[in-house]
Design a protein around this motif. Structure first.
Motif, PDB file in Angstrom:
ATOM      1  N   VAL A 179       0.859  -1.180   0.000  1.00 44.76           N
ATOM      2  CA  VAL A 179       0.000   0.000   0.000  1.00 44.76           C
ATOM      3  C   VAL A 179       0.897   1.232   0.000  1.00 44.76           C
ATOM      4  CG1 VAL A 179      -1.808   1.269   1.204  1.00 44.76           C
ATOM      5  CG2 VAL A 179      -1.800  -1.238   1.251  1.00 44.76           C
ATOM      6  N   GLU A 180       0.789   2.029  -1.055  1.00 48.25           N
ATOM      7  CA  GLU A 180       1.646   3.208  -1.209  1.00 48.25           C
ATOM      8  C   GLU A 180       0.863   4.479  -0.899  1.00 48.25           C
ATOM      9  OE1 GLU A 180       4.216   5.611  -4.627  1.00 48.25           O
ATOM     10  OE2 GLU A 180       3.424   3.599  -5.065  1.00 48.25           O
ATOM     11  N   VAL A 181       1.319   5.204   0.106  1.00 48.18           N
ATOM     12  CA  VAL A 181       0.738   6.482   0.497  1.00 48.18           C
ATOM     13  C   VAL A 181       1.865   7.499   0.608  1.00 48.18           C
ATOM     14  CG1 VAL A 181      -0.540   7.754   2.263  1.00 48.18           C
ATOM     15  CG2 VAL A 181      -1.157   5.382   1.755  1.00 48.18           C
ATOM     16  N   ALA A 182       1.749   8.612  -0.107  1.00 52.16           N
ATOM     17  CA  ALA A 182       2.751   9.689  -0.081  1.00 52.16           C
ATOM     18  C   ALA A 182       4.155   9.162  -0.387  1.00 52.16           C
ATOM     19  CB  ALA A 182       2.729  10.396   1.271  1.00 52.16           C
ATOM     20  N   GLY A 183       4.240   8.234  -1.337  1.00 54.03           N
ATOM     21  CA  GLY A 183       5.525   7.723  -1.776  1.00 54.03           C
ATOM     22  C   GLY A 183       6.129   6.639  -0.905  1.00 54.03           C
ATOM     23  N   VAL A 184       5.465   6.297   0.188  1.00 50.18           N
ATOM     24  CA  VAL A 184       5.966   5.265   1.104  1.00 50.18           C
ATOM     25  C   VAL A 184       5.128   4.001   0.933  1.00 50.18           C
ATOM     26  CG1 VAL A 184       6.374   4.633   3.513  1.00 50.18           C
ATOM     27  CG2 VAL A 184       6.741   6.991   2.754  1.00 50.18           C
ATOM     28  N   ARG A 185       5.811   2.871   0.733  1.00 49.94           N
ATOM     29  CA  ARG A 185       5.116   1.594   0.534  1.00 49.94           C
ATOM     30  C   ARG A 185       5.174   0.752   1.804  1.00 49.94           C
ATOM     31  NH1 ARG A 185       6.305  -1.036  -5.395  1.00 49.94           N
ATOM     32  NH2 ARG A 185       6.165   0.857  -6.671  1.00 49.94           N
ATOM     33  N   GLU A 186       4.017   0.177   2.166  1.00 50.44           N
ATOM     34  CA  GLU A 186       3.972  -0.751   3.290  1.00 50.44           C
ATOM     35  C   GLU A 186       3.547  -2.127   2.785  1.00 50.44           C
ATOM     36  OE1 GLU A 186       1.696  -1.514   7.568  1.00 50.44           O
ATOM     37  OE2 GLU A 186       1.967   0.523   6.814  1.00 50.44           O
ATOM     38  N   PRO A 187       4.449  -3.124   2.879  1.00 56.02           N
ATOM     39  CA  PRO A 187       4.081  -4.472   2.436  1.00 56.02           C
ATOM     40  C   PRO A 187       3.193  -5.168   3.455  1.00 56.02           C
ATOM     41  CG  PRO A 187       6.326  -4.451   3.274  1.00 56.02           C
ATOM     42  CD  PRO A 187       5.845  -3.032   3.339  1.00 56.02           C
ATOM     43  N   ILE A 188       2.166  -5.868   2.974  1.00 52.41           N
ATOM     44  CA  ILE A 188       1.226  -6.580   3.845  1.00 52.41           C
ATOM     45  C   ILE A 188       0.841  -7.899   3.179  1.00 52.41           C
ATOM     46  CG2 ILE A 188      -1.003  -6.497   5.065  1.00 52.41           C
ATOM     47  CD1 ILE A 188      -0.934  -3.443   4.768  1.00 52.41           C
ATOM     48  N   GLU A 189       0.897  -8.974   3.941  1.00 53.86           N
ATOM     49  CA  GLU A 189       0.335 -10.244   3.487  1.00 53.86           C
ATOM     50  C   GLU A 189      -1.144 -10.221   3.869  1.00 53.86           C
ATOM     51  OE1 GLU A 189       1.905 -12.701   1.739  1.00 53.86           O
ATOM     52  OE2 GLU A 189       3.536 -11.231   1.613  1.00 53.86           O
ATOM     53  N   ALA A 190      -2.002 -10.007   2.890  1.00 53.38           N
ATOM     54  CA  ALA A 190      -3.406  -9.694   3.161  1.00 53.38           C
ATOM     55  C   ALA A 190      -4.339 -10.684   2.480  1.00 53.38           C
ATOM     56  CB  ALA A 190      -3.714  -8.281   2.666  1.00 53.38           C
ATOM     57  N   TYR A 191      -5.592 -10.667   2.927  1.00 55.87           N
ATOM     58  CA  TYR A 191      -6.601 -11.391   2.181  1.00 55.87           C
ATOM     59  C   TYR A 191      -7.753 -10.477   1.766  1.00 55.87           C
ATOM     60  CZ  TYR A 191     -10.428 -11.854   5.603  1.00 55.87           C
ATOM     61  OH  TYR A 191     -11.474 -11.609   6.447  1.00 55.87           O
ATOM     62  N   ALA A 192      -7.711  -9.215   2.179  1.00 55.74           N
ATOM     63  CA  ALA A 192      -8.755  -8.268   1.792  1.00 55.74           C
ATOM     64  C   ALA A 192      -8.234  -6.850   1.914  1.00 55.74           C
ATOM     65  CB  ALA A 192      -9.998  -8.444   2.664  1.00 55.74           C
ATOM     66  N   ALA A 193      -8.674  -6.001   0.989  1.00 55.65           N
ATOM     67  CA  ALA A 193      -8.381  -4.573   1.070  1.00 55.65           C
ATOM     68  C   ALA A 193      -9.594  -3.817   0.555  1.00 55.65           C
ATOM     69  CB  ALA A 193      -7.147  -4.219   0.249  1.00 55.65           C
ATOM     70  N   LEU A 194      -9.979  -2.776   1.282  1.00 57.12           N
ATOM     71  CA  LEU A 194     -11.159  -1.986   0.941  1.00 57.12           C
ATOM     72  C   LEU A 194     -10.787  -0.510   0.899  1.00 57.12           C
ATOM     73  CD1 LEU A 194     -14.304  -2.252   0.515  1.00 57.12           C
ATOM     74  CD2 LEU A 194     -14.514  -1.580   2.911  1.00 57.12           C
ATOM     75  N   VAL A 195     -11.160   0.143  -0.188  1.00 53.83           N
ATOM     76  CA  VAL A 195     -10.945   1.585  -0.339  1.00 53.83           C
ATOM     77  C   VAL A 195     -12.314   2.247  -0.387  1.00 53.83           C
ATOM     78  CG1 VAL A 195      -9.945   3.412  -1.760  1.00 53.83           C
ATOM     79  CG2 VAL A 195      -8.807   1.178  -1.617  1.00 53.83           C
ATOM     80  N   THR A 196     -12.532   3.248   0.461  1.00 55.59           N
ATOM     81  CA  THR A 196     -13.831   3.927   0.505  1.00 55.59           C
ATOM     82  C   THR A 196     -13.662   5.424   0.302  1.00 55.59           C
ATOM     83  OG1 THR A 196     -13.845   4.295   2.913  1.00 55.59           O
ATOM     84  CG2 THR A 196     -14.667   2.179   2.120  1.00 55.59           C
ATOM     85  N   VAL A 197     -14.701   6.018  -0.282  1.00 57.12           N
ATOM     86  CA  VAL A 197     -14.737   7.471  -0.483  1.00 57.12           C
ATOM     87  C   VAL A 197     -15.215   8.092   0.819  1.00 57.12           C
ATOM     88  CG1 VAL A 197     -15.638   9.347  -1.901  1.00 57.12           C
ATOM     89  CG2 VAL A 197     -15.280   7.082  -2.918  1.00 57.12           C
ATOM     90  N   ASN A 198     -14.286   8.577   1.621  1.00 65.06           N
ATOM     91  CA  ASN A 198     -14.513   8.978   3.012  1.00 65.06           C
ATOM     92  C   ASN A 198     -14.794   7.722   3.847  1.00 65.06           C
ATOM     93  OD1 ASN A 198     -14.349  11.985   2.731  1.00 65.06           O
ATOM     94  ND2 ASN A 198     -16.106  11.632   1.385  1.00 65.06           N
ATOM     95  N   ALA A 199     -14.627   7.845   5.142  1.00 62.38           N
ATOM     96  CA  ALA A 199     -14.709   6.685   6.028  1.00 62.38           C
ATOM     97  C   ALA A 199     -16.155   6.331   6.351  1.00 62.38           C
ATOM     98  CB  ALA A 199     -13.950   6.967   7.320  1.00 62.38           C
ATOM     99  N   PHE A 200     -16.467   5.032   6.333  1.00 62.10           N
ATOM    100  CA  PHE A 200     -17.757   4.553   6.838  1.00 62.10           C
ATOM    101  C   PHE A 200     -17.610   4.422   8.356  1.00 62.10           C
ATOM    102  CE2 PHE A 200     -18.338   3.712   2.429  1.00 62.10           C
ATOM    103  CZ  PHE A 200     -19.700   3.670   2.212  1.00 62.10           C
ATOM    104  N   ASP A 201     -17.654   5.584   9.007  1.00 59.40           N
ATOM    105  CA  ASP A 201     -17.310   5.678  10.422  1.00 59.40           C
ATOM    106  C   ASP A 201     -18.521   5.771  11.337  1.00 59.40           C
ATOM    107  OD1 ASP A 201     -18.089   8.135   9.475  1.00 59.40           O
ATOM    108  OD2 ASP A 201     -16.401   9.253  10.308  1.00 59.40           O
TER     109      ASP A 201
END
Length: 307
Positions: A179-201
């Motif tokens: 996951v790359e944010v502001a040029g920084v990558r964070e590696p994750i061994e994942a089984y799901a990723a969700l991107v939302t337009v603003n947080a479902f908070d």
């Protein structure tokens, strides 16, 4: 004089049960008012898409879509960065956007709320340049959407959900992503990723804001089949945000890298093969959306306007 086009999915259960002409008459009578010319179109497939895409060219300043989230998402992509105002009616299976802004699930109640709604400038997300209004997910989320599509004919919303959940958990495998944010990558061994337009908070899969100007990314680590099943159930009731193994990011731009050329991605309920990396961005205030006055998002919007 304002001009409104209402595009209704001819295959929707409400139209099937009540009949297209009766629904057309009910909608026309509810939304026609002094100074407003209403054109109600009942269509399906490509004809429905054409009615939406041609609306601005045909001189309509408001378009109300009564269909599923995929069609609503298409309409949002058409009307983003235009002067056309989008309204929605909950005639689909999930109706995520309609539910999010507090529209009643019954046609009469939704029309009553829509009569009182006013336009709000809301954000849209962009996936590889294409607009969407709510959520985009890979791994478990794309498998869940595929399973629900296959089980669409199953009777019972709850039974269908749990059958789809089982299929999605069984089919979801480990993904090595970054996951790359502001040029920084964070590696994750994942089984799901969700991107939302603003947080479902807010409780029950609601967003407190539609105009916060940020994407939220939630990534679930792969911790085995039992953990997948537990997290999958928590996702359905939006209770997974602060659980162990969940990585959360907020940004205006996010890129998800993976060791593959394409991936199945479920975006606003529609599953497509997308080119990797998945490049997400937010377009603040790009869409005018009719939001009922009682929606929780108006409280936050008006509070921000005061400050």
């Amino acid at each position: 004089m304002g001009r409104m086009r209402v595009v209704l999915n001819a295959k929707a259960g409400t139209i099937h049960d009540m009949g297209p002409e009766r629904v057309r008459t009910i909608v026309d009578e509810a939304l026609t008012r002094p100074g407003t010319n209403v054109d109600v179109v009942v269509a399906q497939g490509e004809a429905m898409a054409r009615a939406i895409s041609s609306a601005e060219r045909d001189g309509f300043d408001t378009v109300v879509v009564g269909a599923g989230d995929g069609t609503v998402s298409y309409a949002a992509s058409v009307f983003a960065n235009t002067e056309v105002t989008l309204g929605v009616l909950p005639l689909g299976t999930m109706n995520m956007l309609a539910y999010d802004i507090g529209l009643p699930r019954d046609l009469a109640g939704a029309l009553d709320a829509l009569q009182k709604a006013r336009p709000m400038q809301v954000d849209v997300g962009l996936l590889n340049g294409r607009a969407f209004h709510g959520v985009s997910g890979v791994g478990f989320f794309s498998q869940m959407a595929l399973a629900r599509e296959q089980l669409r004919a199953q009777r019972g919303r709850v039974l269908g959900w749990f059958m789809a959940l089982g299929k999605a958990v069984a089919r979801s495998g480990r993904m090595s992503i970054e996951v790359e944010v502001a040029g920084v990558r964070e590696p994750i061994e994942a089984y799901a990723a969700l991107v939302t337009v603003n947080a479902f908070d807010a409780p029950g899969w609601h967003r407190s804001r539609l105009d916060g100007g940020l994407l939220e990314v939630l990534v679930a680590e792969d911790r085995g089949t039992l953990a997948r099943l537990k997290t999958g159930a928590e996702v359905l009731v939006n209770a997974w945000r602060d659980k162990p193994g969940i990585h959360a990011f907020q940004a205006r731009r996010v890129t998800i890298h993976a060791r593959r050329e394409r991936a199945w991605v479920a975006t606003d309920g529609e599953v497509e093969r997308e080119r990797v990396p998945l490049r997400y961005a937010i377009a603040p205030g790009a869409l005018k959306l009719l939001v009922p006055p009682a929606a929780i998002q108006w409280r936050e919007h008006d509070a921000q306007a005061v400050t």
